[in-house]
Design a protein around this motif. Structure first.
Motif, PDB file in Angstrom:
ATOM      1  N   THR A 233      39.424  36.794  32.401  1.00 52.51           N
ATOM      2  CA  THR A 233      38.618  36.521  31.218  1.00 52.51           C
ATOM      3  C   THR A 233      37.198  36.980  31.494  1.00 52.51           C
ATOM      4  O   THR A 233      36.633  36.684  32.548  1.00 52.51           O
ATOM      5  N   TYR A 234      36.627  37.722  30.549  1.00 53.26           N
ATOM      6  CA  TYR A 234      35.387  38.445  30.791  1.00 53.26           C
ATOM      7  C   TYR A 234      34.178  37.915  30.032  1.00 53.26           C
ATOM      8  O   TYR A 234      33.038  38.170  30.455  1.00 53.26           O
ATOM      9  N   ALA A 235      34.367  37.229  28.913  1.00 54.05           N
ATOM     10  CA  ALA A 235      33.225  36.985  28.038  1.00 54.05           C
ATOM     11  C   ALA A 235      33.294  35.626  27.357  1.00 54.05           C
ATOM     12  O   ALA A 235      34.373  35.115  27.050  1.00 54.05           O
ATOM     13  N   LEU A 236      32.089  35.071  27.123  1.00 55.76           N
ATOM     14  CA  LEU A 236      31.891  33.810  26.418  1.00 55.76           C
ATOM     15  C   LEU A 236      30.808  33.995  25.359  1.00 55.76           C
ATOM     16  O   LEU A 236      29.848  34.738  25.572  1.00 55.76           O
ATOM     17  N   ALA A 237      30.930  33.301  24.245  1.00 55.19           N
ATOM     18  CA  ALA A 237      29.858  33.271  23.243  1.00 55.19           C
ATOM     19  C   ALA A 237      30.039  32.033  22.376  1.00 55.19           C
ATOM     20  O   ALA A 237      31.163  31.576  22.159  1.00 55.19           O
TER      21      ALA A 237
ATOM     22  N   ARG B 283      41.007  30.522  34.916  1.00 59.86           N
ATOM     23  CA  ARG B 283      40.151  31.536  34.304  1.00 59.86           C
ATOM     24  C   ARG B 283      39.068  31.001  33.379  1.00 59.86           C
ATOM     25  O   ARG B 283      38.273  31.769  32.853  1.00 59.86           O
ATOM     26  N   ALA B 284      39.001  29.694  33.155  1.00 61.24           N
ATOM     27  CA  ALA B 284      37.908  29.114  32.363  1.00 61.24           C
ATOM     28  C   ALA B 284      37.707  27.669  32.790  1.00 61.24           C
ATOM     29  O   ALA B 284      38.668  26.934  33.022  1.00 61.24           O
ATOM     30  N   ALA B 285      36.445  27.264  32.877  1.00 62.47           N
ATOM     31  CA  ALA B 285      36.117  25.896  33.282  1.00 62.47           C
ATOM     32  C   ALA B 285      34.751  25.537  32.738  1.00 62.47           C
ATOM     33  O   ALA B 285      33.994  26.396  32.277  1.00 62.47           O
ATOM     34  N   ALA B 286      34.420  24.252  32.818  1.00 63.34           N
ATOM     35  CA  ALA B 286      33.101  23.769  32.428  1.00 63.34           C
ATOM     36  C   ALA B 286      32.641  22.734  33.433  1.00 63.34           C
ATOM     37  O   ALA B 286      33.438  21.926  33.923  1.00 63.34           O
TER      38      ALA B 286
ATOM     39  N   ASN C 210      37.620  32.455  43.026  1.00 64.56           N
ATOM     40  CA  ASN C 210      37.727  33.888  42.740  1.00 64.56           C
ATOM     41  C   ASN C 210      36.566  34.273  41.822  1.00 64.56           C
ATOM     42  O   ASN C 210      35.731  33.439  41.487  1.00 64.56           O
ATOM     43  N   VAL C 211      36.560  35.516  41.402  1.00 69.23           N
ATOM     44  CA  VAL C 211      35.413  36.096  40.698  1.00 69.23           C
ATOM     45  C   VAL C 211      35.044  35.313  39.442  1.00 69.23           C
ATOM     46  O   VAL C 211      35.911  34.931  38.653  1.00 69.23           O
ATOM     47  N   VAL C 212      33.740  35.097  39.244  1.00 65.02           N
ATOM     48  CA  VAL C 212      33.185  34.552  37.999  1.00 65.02           C
ATOM     49  C   VAL C 212      32.539  35.701  37.239  1.00 65.02           C
ATOM     50  O   VAL C 212      31.663  36.390  37.766  1.00 65.02           O
ATOM     51  N   ARG C 213      32.959  35.928  35.989  1.00 68.08           N
ATOM     52  CA  ARG C 213      32.531  37.106  35.234  1.00 68.08           C
ATOM     53  C   ARG C 213      31.512  36.804  34.136  1.00 68.08           C
ATOM     54  O   ARG C 213      30.757  37.697  33.742  1.00 68.08           O
ATOM     55  N   ASP C 214      31.497  35.588  33.619  1.00 68.06           N
ATOM     56  CA  ASP C 214      30.505  35.265  32.599  1.00 68.06           C
ATOM     57  C   ASP C 214      30.194  33.782  32.645  1.00 68.06           C
ATOM     58  O   ASP C 214      31.053  32.959  33.005  1.00 68.06           O
ATOM     59  N   LEU C 215      28.954  33.457  32.283  1.00 64.50           N
ATOM     60  CA  LEU C 215      28.453  32.086  32.260  1.00 64.50           C
ATOM     61  C   LEU C 215      27.759  31.821  30.945  1.00 64.50           C
ATOM     62  O   LEU C 215      27.220  32.734  30.316  1.00 64.50           O
ATOM     63  N   LEU C 216      27.730  30.549  30.560  1.00 64.49           N
ATOM     64  CA  LEU C 216      27.099  30.139  29.315  1.00 64.49           C
ATOM     65  C   LEU C 216      26.635  28.690  29.498  1.00 64.49           C
ATOM     66  O   LEU C 216      27.398  27.869  30.003  1.00 64.49           O
TER      67      LEU C 216
ATOM     68  N   MET D  49      32.137  28.667  32.347  1.00 64.46           N
ATOM     69  CA  MET D  49      32.348  29.819  33.203  1.00 64.46           C
ATOM     70  C   MET D  49      33.746  30.389  32.993  1.00 64.46           C
ATOM     71  O   MET D  49      34.702  29.648  32.741  1.00 64.46           O
ATOM     72  N   VAL D  50      33.850  31.722  33.054  1.00 63.10           N
ATOM     73  CA  VAL D  50      35.149  32.394  32.948  1.00 63.10           C
ATOM     74  C   VAL D  50      35.221  33.488  34.003  1.00 63.10           C
ATOM     75  O   VAL D  50      34.211  33.942  34.527  1.00 63.10           O
TER      76      VAL D  50
END
Length: 380
Positions: free
Chosen positions: A200-204, A178-181, A150-156, A164-165
């Motif tokens: 989940t939309y954001a990572l930092a 909703r979150a993986a590495a 499904n949709v990936v919204r942010d990467l880091l 990814m989330v």
């Protein structure tokens, strides 16, 4: 949705040397705002969500069909494009050319020769890639194949790990809600598993290695925690305090070691700062619409939104003072950066590198120029 970490540190270390979303290059003058007057460059004909600066190039992703500029003939660009920062000129093949069959919501550079993109797409350059892909800096697809369902919204990216989330619950057939590495050495799914309860939309990540996630979740590994949390970068275990006076979903994040900034949607329509150790909210600025992008740079936090600010319907991006040593109170809107804009969708992404600030989204103009959806602001 939004990229942002570039690092040479390995995740197995304490991550202390990671460069972070919002960190400022040493050459930047922290007292200087970016110019409110942008380059008169190329834009696009849709909505942009993702932006990543690499040297004199800025990569932009979203949902659009063409690069556009005034009366010039449009240039076909399917959801991803690149511009030269110093001129605003759209790049042509062989400098950069790539295309997807769906929206690009995040772009992140690994600090070397690759870009990672995430979004709604299922093909890249006509090759199957489900919602995550790796490109070289010219847009050529490489062998990386993660297959999110499904949709990936942010990467880091931190060292050899891609975080990814999004909306997914499986990555490479492995359950990850909703979150993986991903271990970039062998492309395997790591043990990182926060198990978030909703989109989940954001990572930092902070310079000291604190990892934060933001979104619409209300539990982390089954424990109550709403919209924003710190998690262990190896396991995904919940860490740190709950963040006070936060009552709606987080759309974007920018952090330092001592500051957490979030853009929050319609429940608050705000950019706000929290203390990462206590969870106390220190200040907020409320826009007329969702705050959809935040970027800390040089003692200020730049924030993008839709529908205006303080009753002024021409505004779509502003800067708030975020320097504890400033003579202005924290959170005060800076008078020197208030470019006139418009558009109902507004600003969805912001990146900066100390020389340029790039603002993307869906807007007809910015700071006096008809730059459609991409606005490049030099530092004076």
């Amino acid at each position: 949705m939004f990229n942002r970490v570039r690092s040479s540190a390995a995740v197995g270390t304490i991550l202390a040397v990671a460069l972070v979303l919002g960190s400022v290059p040493a050459s930047a003058d922290p007292a200087t705002l970016y110019s409110p007057t942008p380059r008169n460059g190329w834009g696009h004909d849709g909505t942009a969500y993702a932006v990543e600066i690499v040297g004199d190039t800025v990569y932009v992703g979203g949902a659009f069909a063409n690069a556009v500029r005034g009366s010039q003939p449009p240039k076909p660009r399917a959801n991803i494009m690149a511009l030269q920062l110093s001129t605003g000129t759209v790049l042509e093949e062989p400098q950069f050319k790539a295309w997807t069959n769906g929206t690009v919501r995040s772009i992140v550079w690994d600090g070397g020769q690759h870009l990672y993109i995430g979004g709604d797409f299922t093909t890249v350059n006509d090759v199957p890639r489900n919602r995550v892909a790796r490109l070289d800096l010219a847009g050529n697809l490489t062998g990386f194949d993660v297959n999110a369902n499904n949709v990936v919204r942010d990467l880091l990216v931190v060292g050899n790990t891609l975080y990814m989330v999004g909306d997914f619950n499986k990555v490479k057939g492995v359950t990850r809600k909703r979150a993986a590495a991903i271990n970039l050495v062998d492309d395997s799914v790591t043990g990182f598993d926060p198990n978030l309860s909703n989109k989940t939309y954001a990572l930092a990540m902070s310079p000291a290695g604190r990892l934060y996630v933001g979104g619409n979740f209300t539990t982390v590994r089954g424990a109550p925690r709403s919209f924003l949390t710190q998690v262990d970068p190896m396991t995904g275990d919940m860490l740190g305090p709950a963040f006070a006076q936060l009552n709606s979903l987080v759309l974007d994040l920018s952090v330092t070691d001592s500051q957490v900034f979030a853009g929050v949607d319609g429940g608050m329509n705000s950019v706000a700062e929290w203390n990462p150790d206590s969870g106390a909210r220190l200040w907020r600025q409320q826009a007329n619409g969702d705050v959809q992008a935040v970027r800390y740079d040089g003692g200020n936090v730049y924030f993008g939104f839709h529908d205006g600010f303080g009753g002024n319907t021409t505004l779509r991006v502003l800067a708030a003072d975020a320097n504890p040593g400033s003579p202005l109170p924290d959170g005060t809107v800076e008078p020197g950066f208030q470019p006139v804009s418009g558009g109902g969708v507004g600003v969805w992404g912001i990146d900066s590198d100390g020389q340029y600030l790039v603002v993307v989204g869906k807007f007809p103009k910015m700071g006096g120029f008809n730059v459609k959806g991409i606005s490049i602001h030099p530092r004076p």
